[in-house]
Design a protein around this motif. Structure first.
Motif, PDB file in Angstrom:
ATOM      1  N   GLY A  26      14.199   9.190  -1.331  1.00 44.16           N
ATOM      2  CA  GLY A  26      13.534   8.076  -0.655  1.00 44.16           C
ATOM      3  C   GLY A  26      13.128   8.342   0.780  1.00 44.16           C
ATOM      4  O   GLY A  26      12.727   7.421   1.480  1.00 44.16           O
ATOM      5  N   PHE A  27      13.187   9.579   1.218  1.00 43.14           N
ATOM      6  CA  PHE A  27      12.797   9.907   2.591  1.00 43.14           C
ATOM      7  C   PHE A  27      11.375  10.459   2.613  1.00 43.14           C
ATOM      8  O   PHE A  27      11.145  11.639   2.863  1.00 43.14           O
ATOM      9  N   HIS A  28      10.424   9.581   2.344  1.00 44.38           N
ATOM     10  CA  HIS A  28       9.017   9.972   2.296  1.00 44.38           C
ATOM     11  C   HIS A  28       8.445  10.131   3.704  1.00 44.38           C
ATOM     12  O   HIS A  28       8.945   9.552   4.664  1.00 44.38           O
ATOM     13  N   ASP A  29       7.402  10.910   3.794  1.00 44.09           N
ATOM     14  CA  ASP A  29       6.661  11.110   5.044  1.00 44.09           C
ATOM     15  C   ASP A  29       5.384  10.274   4.947  1.00 44.09           C
ATOM     16  O   ASP A  29       4.315  10.772   4.621  1.00 44.09           O
ATOM     17  N   TYR A  30       5.514   8.956   5.219  1.00 51.85           N
ATOM     18  CA  TYR A  30       4.414   8.011   5.029  1.00 51.85           C
ATOM     19  C   TYR A  30       3.284   8.201   6.030  1.00 51.85           C
ATOM     20  O   TYR A  30       3.512   8.567   7.174  1.00 51.85           O
ATOM     21  N   TYR A  31       2.071   7.925   5.561  1.00 53.02           N
ATOM     22  CA  TYR A  31       0.898   7.826   6.434  1.00 53.02           C
ATOM     23  C   TYR A  31       0.009   6.723   5.885  1.00 53.02           C
ATOM     24  O   TYR A  31       0.010   6.435   4.687  1.00 53.02           O
ATOM     25  N   ALA A  32      -0.738   6.078   6.774  1.00 52.97           N
ATOM     26  CA  ALA A  32      -1.624   4.986   6.368  1.00 52.97           C
ATOM     27  C   ALA A  32      -2.940   5.560   5.861  1.00 52.97           C
ATOM     28  O   ALA A  32      -3.559   6.390   6.524  1.00 52.97           O
ATOM     29  N   ILE A  33      -3.353   5.118   4.690  1.00 57.19           N
ATOM     30  CA  ILE A  33      -4.649   5.518   4.142  1.00 57.19           C
ATOM     31  C   ILE A  33      -5.698   4.493   4.562  1.00 57.19           C
ATOM     32  O   ILE A  33      -6.772   4.854   5.031  1.00 57.19           O
ATOM     33  N   ALA A  34      -5.377   3.196   4.419  1.00 58.49           N
ATOM     34  CA  ALA A  34      -6.312   2.143   4.828  1.00 58.49           C
ATOM     35  C   ALA A  34      -5.614   0.795   4.846  1.00 58.49           C
ATOM     36  O   ALA A  34      -4.599   0.589   4.193  1.00 58.49           O
ATOM     37  N   ARG A  35      -6.166  -0.132   5.609  1.00 50.65           N
ATOM     38  CA  ARG A  35      -5.713  -1.530   5.594  1.00 50.65           C
ATOM     39  C   ARG A  35      -6.534  -2.242   4.535  1.00 50.65           C
ATOM     40  O   ARG A  35      -7.754  -2.246   4.597  1.00 50.65           O
ATOM     41  N   VAL A  36      -5.866  -2.841   3.561  1.00 50.81           N
ATOM     42  CA  VAL A  36      -6.586  -3.483   2.462  1.00 50.81           C
ATOM     43  C   VAL A  36      -6.587  -5.007   2.556  1.00 50.81           C
ATOM     44  O   VAL A  36      -7.335  -5.667   1.849  1.00 50.81           O
ATOM     45  N   SER A  37      -5.754  -5.568   3.411  1.00 53.94           N
ATOM     46  CA  SER A  37      -5.789  -7.000   3.710  1.00 53.94           C
ATOM     47  C   SER A  37      -5.075  -7.189   5.044  1.00 53.94           C
ATOM     48  O   SER A  37      -4.596  -6.234   5.642  1.00 53.94           O
ATOM     49  N   TRP A  38      -5.012  -8.423   5.501  1.00 53.66           N
ATOM     50  CA  TRP A  38      -4.390  -8.681   6.803  1.00 53.66           C
ATOM     51  C   TRP A  38      -2.916  -8.310   6.825  1.00 53.66           C
ATOM     52  O   TRP A  38      -2.367  -7.998   7.872  1.00 53.66           O
ATOM     53  N   CYS A  39      -2.279  -8.314   5.674  1.00 50.15           N
ATOM     54  CA  CYS A  39      -0.843  -7.997   5.658  1.00 50.15           C
ATOM     55  C   CYS A  39      -0.493  -6.834   4.734  1.00 50.15           C
ATOM     56  O   CYS A  39       0.678  -6.553   4.526  1.00 50.15           O
ATOM     57  N   SER A  40      -1.489  -6.137   4.190  1.00 51.89           N
ATOM     58  CA  SER A  40      -1.220  -5.061   3.235  1.00 51.89           C
ATOM     59  C   SER A  40      -1.935  -3.765   3.618  1.00 51.89           C
ATOM     60  O   SER A  40      -3.014  -3.791   4.191  1.00 51.89           O
ATOM     61  N   MET A  41      -1.282  -2.667   3.263  1.00 53.71           N
ATOM     62  CA  MET A  41      -1.853  -1.351   3.528  1.00 53.71           C
ATOM     63  C   MET A  41      -1.715  -0.448   2.309  1.00 53.71           C
ATOM     64  O   MET A  41      -0.814  -0.631   1.490  1.00 53.71           O
ATOM     65  N   HIS A  42      -2.611   0.507   2.206  1.00 55.52           N
ATOM     66  CA  HIS A  42      -2.541   1.564   1.213  1.00 55.52           C
ATOM     67  C   HIS A  42      -1.910   2.740   1.946  1.00 55.52           C
ATOM     68  O   HIS A  42      -2.454   3.227   2.938  1.00 55.52           O
ATOM     69  N   VAL A  43      -0.742   3.192   1.500  1.00 60.19           N
ATOM     70  CA  VAL A  43      -0.029   4.286   2.174  1.00 60.19           C
ATOM     71  C   VAL A  43       0.234   5.420   1.196  1.00 60.19           C
ATOM     72  O   VAL A  43       0.234   5.224  -0.017  1.00 60.19           O
ATOM     73  N   GLY A  44       0.469   6.606   1.745  1.00 56.36           N
ATOM     74  CA  GLY A  44       0.772   7.769   0.928  1.00 56.36           C
ATOM     75  C   GLY A  44       1.859   8.601   1.582  1.00 56.36           C
ATOM     76  O   GLY A  44       2.273   8.339   2.710  1.00 56.36           O
ATOM     77  N   HIS A  50       2.865  12.551   2.651  1.00 50.28           N
ATOM     78  CA  HIS A  50       2.347  13.898   2.861  1.00 50.28           C
ATOM     79  C   HIS A  50       3.047  14.935   1.983  1.00 50.28           C
ATOM     80  O   HIS A  50       2.428  15.918   1.590  1.00 50.28           O
ATOM     81  N   ARG A  51       4.320  14.730   1.685  1.00 49.99           N
ATOM     82  CA  ARG A  51       5.088  15.733   0.940  1.00 49.99           C
ATOM     83  C   ARG A  51       4.853  15.680  -0.569  1.00 49.99           C
ATOM     84  O   ARG A  51       4.556  16.683  -1.189  1.00 49.99           O
ATOM     85  N   CYS A  52       5.023  14.499  -1.159  1.00 54.05           N
ATOM     86  CA  CYS A  52       4.953  14.411  -2.625  1.00 54.05           C
ATOM     87  C   CYS A  52       3.600  13.905  -3.133  1.00 54.05           C
ATOM     88  O   CYS A  52       3.370  13.873  -4.328  1.00 54.05           O
ATOM     89  N   HIS A  53       2.733  13.487  -2.231  1.00 54.61           N
ATOM     90  CA  HIS A  53       1.374  13.045  -2.552  1.00 54.61           C
ATOM     91  C   HIS A  53       1.320  11.790  -3.426  1.00 54.61           C
ATOM     92  O   HIS A  53       0.318  11.539  -4.073  1.00 54.61           O
ATOM     93  N   ARG A  54       2.391  11.020  -3.442  1.00 56.44           N
ATOM     94  CA  ARG A  54       2.378   9.738  -4.146  1.00 56.44           C
ATOM     95  C   ARG A  54       1.780   8.681  -3.234  1.00 56.44           C
ATOM     96  O   ARG A  54       1.743   8.841  -2.013  1.00 56.44           O
ATOM     97  N   GLU A  55       1.314   7.564  -3.820  1.00 61.02           N
ATOM     98  CA  GLU A  55       0.694   6.491  -3.046  1.00 61.02           C
ATOM     99  C   GLU A  55       1.279   5.146  -3.442  1.00 61.02           C
ATOM    100  O   GLU A  55       1.686   4.935  -4.581  1.00 61.02           O
ATOM    101  N   TRP A  56       1.308   4.216  -2.467  1.00 61.48           N
ATOM    102  CA  TRP A  56       1.856   2.886  -2.670  1.00 61.48           C
ATOM    103  C   TRP A  56       0.987   1.845  -1.980  1.00 61.48           C
ATOM    104  O   TRP A  56       0.238   2.137  -1.067  1.00 61.48           O
TER     105      TRP A  56
END
Length: 76
Positions: free
Chosen positions: A8-26, A28-34
């Motif tokens: 559970g120690f992901h290296d998160y980065y923001a891909i885009a803001r999709v709403s005022w309170c939500s983001m698309h994140v990924g 860098h290490r495992c290339h998964r997205e949330w």
């Protein structure tokens, strides 16, 4: 490096803001997205919410909301 992601120690980065309170994140290490919702504190696999945002006109990496209107919630 992916071993850290298994715990559970992901290296998160923001891909885009999709709403005022939500983001698309990924990760860098495992290339998964949330999809991340700040109001609910929820992090769900991107596949579960992708169709919702695609119907709203989301293009990968392009914000659906303007950052300057939301500066307090998403600091630069």
């Amino acid at each position: 490096m992916r071993l850290l992601c298994l715990f559970g120690f992901h290296d998160y980065y923001a891909i885009a803001r999709v709403s005022w309170c939500s983001m698309h994140v990924g990760c860098h290490r495992c290339h998964r997205e949330w999809g991340m919702n700040n109001d609910l504190g929820a992090l769900v696999p991107w596949a579960a919410v992708e169709s919702l945002y695609l119907r709203r006109g989301y293009t990968r990496g392009v914000d659906l909301v303007k950052p300057e209107k939301n500066r307090d919630q998403f600091p630069s």
